[in-house]
Design a protein around this motif. Structure first.
Motif, PDB file in Angstrom:
ATOM      1  N   LEU A  19       0.826  -1.205   0.000  1.00 62.58           N
ATOM      2  CA  LEU A  19       0.000   0.000   0.000  1.00 62.58           C
ATOM      3  C   LEU A  19       0.857   1.251   0.000  1.00 62.58           C
ATOM      4  O   LEU A  19       0.545   2.227  -0.682  1.00 62.58           O
ATOM      5  N   ARG A  20       1.953   1.200   0.743  1.00 65.63           N
ATOM      6  CA  ARG A  20       2.852   2.354   0.732  1.00 65.63           C
ATOM      7  C   ARG A  20       3.362   2.616  -0.680  1.00 65.63           C
ATOM      8  O   ARG A  20       3.392   3.755  -1.135  1.00 65.63           O
ATOM      9  N   ASN A  21       3.735   1.548  -1.351  1.00 68.69           N
ATOM     10  CA  ASN A  21       4.256   1.706  -2.710  1.00 68.69           C
ATOM     11  C   ASN A  21       3.183   2.188  -3.674  1.00 68.69           C
ATOM     12  O   ASN A  21       3.456   3.022  -4.533  1.00 68.69           O
ATOM     13  N   ILE A  22       2.005   1.635  -3.544  1.00 67.57           N
ATOM     14  CA  ILE A  22       0.906   2.087  -4.397  1.00 67.57           C
ATOM     15  C   ILE A  22       0.702   3.581  -4.205  1.00 67.57           C
ATOM     16  O   ILE A  22       0.649   4.347  -5.162  1.00 67.57           O
ATOM     17  N   THR A  23       0.615   3.972  -2.947  1.00 62.04           N
ATOM     18  CA  THR A  23       0.369   5.378  -2.653  1.00 62.04           C
ATOM     19  C   THR A  23       1.455   6.261  -3.234  1.00 62.04           C
ATOM     20  O   THR A  23       1.183   7.280  -3.879  1.00 62.04           O
ATOM     21  N   ALA A  24       2.700   5.843  -3.019  1.00 59.94           N
ATOM     22  CA  ALA A  24       3.812   6.632  -3.536  1.00 59.94           C
ATOM     23  C   ALA A  24       3.747   6.716  -5.055  1.00 59.94           C
ATOM     24  O   ALA A  24       3.909   7.797  -5.628  1.00 59.94           O
ATOM     25  N   ALA A  25       3.483   5.605  -5.698  1.00 59.96           N
ATOM     26  CA  ALA A  25       3.443   5.572  -7.155  1.00 59.96           C
ATOM     27  C   ALA A  25       2.329   6.475  -7.669  1.00 59.96           C
ATOM     28  O   ALA A  25       2.519   7.254  -8.602  1.00 59.96           O
ATOM     29  N   VAL A  26       1.198   6.369  -7.038  1.00 55.00           N
ATOM     30  CA  VAL A  26       0.048   7.153  -7.451  1.00 55.00           C
ATOM     31  C   VAL A  26       0.324   8.648  -7.311  1.00 55.00           C
ATOM     32  O   VAL A  26       0.006   9.440  -8.182  1.00 55.00           O
ATOM     33  N   GLU A  27       0.983   9.002  -6.223  1.00 58.44           N
ATOM     34  CA  GLU A  27       1.256  10.415  -6.015  1.00 58.44           C
ATOM     35  C   GLU A  27       2.318  10.924  -6.980  1.00 58.44           C
ATOM     36  O   GLU A  27       2.167  11.978  -7.579  1.00 58.44           O
ATOM     37  N   ARG A  28       3.369  10.145  -7.142  1.00 57.83           N
ATOM     38  CA  ARG A  28       4.442  10.540  -8.048  1.00 57.83           C
ATOM     39  C   ARG A  28       3.897  10.779  -9.437  1.00 57.83           C
ATOM     40  O   ARG A  28       4.246  11.728 -10.102  1.00 57.83           O
ATOM     41  N   GLY A  29       3.082   9.825  -9.874  1.00 59.72           N
ATOM     42  CA  GLY A  29       2.586   9.882 -11.240  1.00 59.72           C
ATOM     43  C   GLY A  29       1.641  11.034 -11.456  1.00 59.72           C
ATOM     44  O   GLY A  29       1.030  11.142 -12.491  1.00 59.72           O
ATOM     45  N   SER A  30       1.523  11.878 -10.458  1.00 60.63           N
ATOM     46  CA  SER A  30       0.620  13.015 -10.563  1.00 60.63           C
ATOM     47  C   SER A  30      -0.758  12.550 -10.981  1.00 60.63           C
ATOM     48  O   SER A  30      -1.517  13.246 -11.622  1.00 60.63           O
ATOM     49  N   ILE A  31      -1.029  11.303 -10.631  1.00 59.91           N
ATOM     50  CA  ILE A  31      -2.326  10.751 -10.986  1.00 59.91           C
ATOM     51  C   ILE A  31      -3.406  11.519 -10.258  1.00 59.91           C
ATOM     52  O   ILE A  31      -4.406  11.928 -10.813  1.00 59.91           O
ATOM     53  N   ARG A  32      -3.171  11.678  -8.972  1.00 59.65           N
ATOM     54  CA  ARG A  32      -4.181  12.418  -8.240  1.00 59.65           C
ATOM     55  C   ARG A  32      -4.023  13.870  -8.601  1.00 59.65           C
ATOM     56  O   ARG A  32      -2.958  14.447  -8.464  1.00 59.65           O
TER      57      ARG A  32
ATOM     58  N   ARG B  16      -6.328  -0.897   0.278  1.00 61.69           N
ATOM     59  CA  ARG B  16      -6.429   0.001   1.434  1.00 61.69           C
ATOM     60  C   ARG B  16      -7.464  -0.473   2.449  1.00 61.69           C
ATOM     61  O   ARG B  16      -7.138  -0.611   3.638  1.00 61.69           O
ATOM     62  N   PRO B  17      -8.693  -0.757   2.008  1.00 64.06           N
ATOM     63  CA  PRO B  17      -9.644  -1.317   2.976  1.00 64.06           C
ATOM     64  C   PRO B  17      -9.148  -2.619   3.598  1.00 64.06           C
ATOM     65  O   PRO B  17      -9.327  -2.828   4.802  1.00 64.06           O
ATOM     66  N   LEU B  18      -8.503  -3.429   2.796  1.00 62.53           N
ATOM     67  CA  LEU B  18      -7.966  -4.677   3.346  1.00 62.53           C
ATOM     68  C   LEU B  18      -6.997  -4.381   4.482  1.00 62.53           C
ATOM     69  O   LEU B  18      -7.089  -4.977   5.558  1.00 62.53           O
TER      70      LEU B  18
END
Lengths: 149, 149
Positions: A19-32, B16-18
């Motif tokens: 989850l940490r990696n997902i979050t980091a990747a998502v943020e880096r990618g300026s996805i959000r 995340r929910p998991l």
DNA sequence: TCTGCTTGTCAACTCAGTTGACGAATCATT
DNA sequence: AATGATTCGTCAACTGAGTTGACAAGCAGA
């Protein structure tokens, strides 16, 4: 033979780093696009269940009503979501994505799908289906455990 | 046909929910014996890599050195871990579980294993192996993405 | 009407994890 | 040996997700 239980344990253990990696990747990618994790969950929820009430969203997202309420304030202020009066209850509301909100969640999904498709090529549909199945079952399993105790 | 990409997306979304549910279950079950998530990670790390240094743990756990350092202070104070001088570097240390620390992490693992075994009965070894494989691959995948950008 | 559950709102808080800064020690150069 | 960059330990402030408590207003059933 060790094994399947150890595999499971190991996989579950990996959830937090994942989850940490997902979050980091998502943020880096300026996805959000200026959208926090909570806001993103609400947008996704409202795209799946248009016109949901706050308590509806709590149930779907498994989050506390106060937290959901706070995020709803944010996304309303950002004009990604609009509130209409709830006919069934005074002083209560139903929530809908604005066109802008729809654009945002659509764009987010598209970008993420693109990234994930790079990954999914390396696995068979059966493997991914199994992953999906076990993941959801685990989520349910732990939800039940948390309640029972 | 629902595409495997949708399955994957859905499963990733569920992470995340998991994790929230896992955390809640673990806490409710009084599994953690006064041990926080971070502490637990360190204990597990030191049980896998006895005598690791702080930077070693950072690498293994993918956490920032300052965070790891803080937790190491805590577990040392709780006498779950002891620090010995690092022969390779002055003013630096290697860390080892104390007997008490070993007891704690062993008990935690045992309790969690017991819970998980209830779950694993419902799935075949192959399914669990696949879950494990995809989970680790995803973790790696997102770690790489985060770095590249 | 009284009682109990639901909803919205305001506020304080916990916990995981990051970031910045600084000094001391180490290592790699020249 | 002198210097400069990197590493490590430490103190501190901060962000972000999510929870908890409290209270007032609405609703539903006895």
């Amino acid at each position: 033979m060790t094994h399947s239980l150890d595999h499971l344990y190991d996989a579950v253990q990996a959830t937090r780093p994942l989850l940490r990696n997902i979050t980091a990747a998502v943020e880096r990618g300026s996805i959000r696009k200026g959208v926090t994790v909570g806001q993103r969950a609400i947008l996704e929820g409202l795209s799946l269940f248009p016109g949901a009430s706050a308590p509806d969203l709590c149930a779907k997202l498994q989050l506390k009503r106060q937290y959901v309420a706070r995020i709803l304030q944010e996304v309303r202020q950002a004009e990604l979501v609009e509130a209409r009066a709830n006919p069934k209850r005074a002083r209560s509301y139903c929530y809908w994505l604005t066109p802008g909100g729809k654009d945002v969640i659509t764009a987010i999904r598209a970008e993420e799908m693109a990234k994930l498709s790079r990954f999914s090529d390396d696995f068979s549909p059966e493997e991914l289906a199994t992953y999906h199945r076990v993941q959801l079952a685990l989520t349910q399993f732990f939800a039940d455990i948390a309640k029972e105790a």
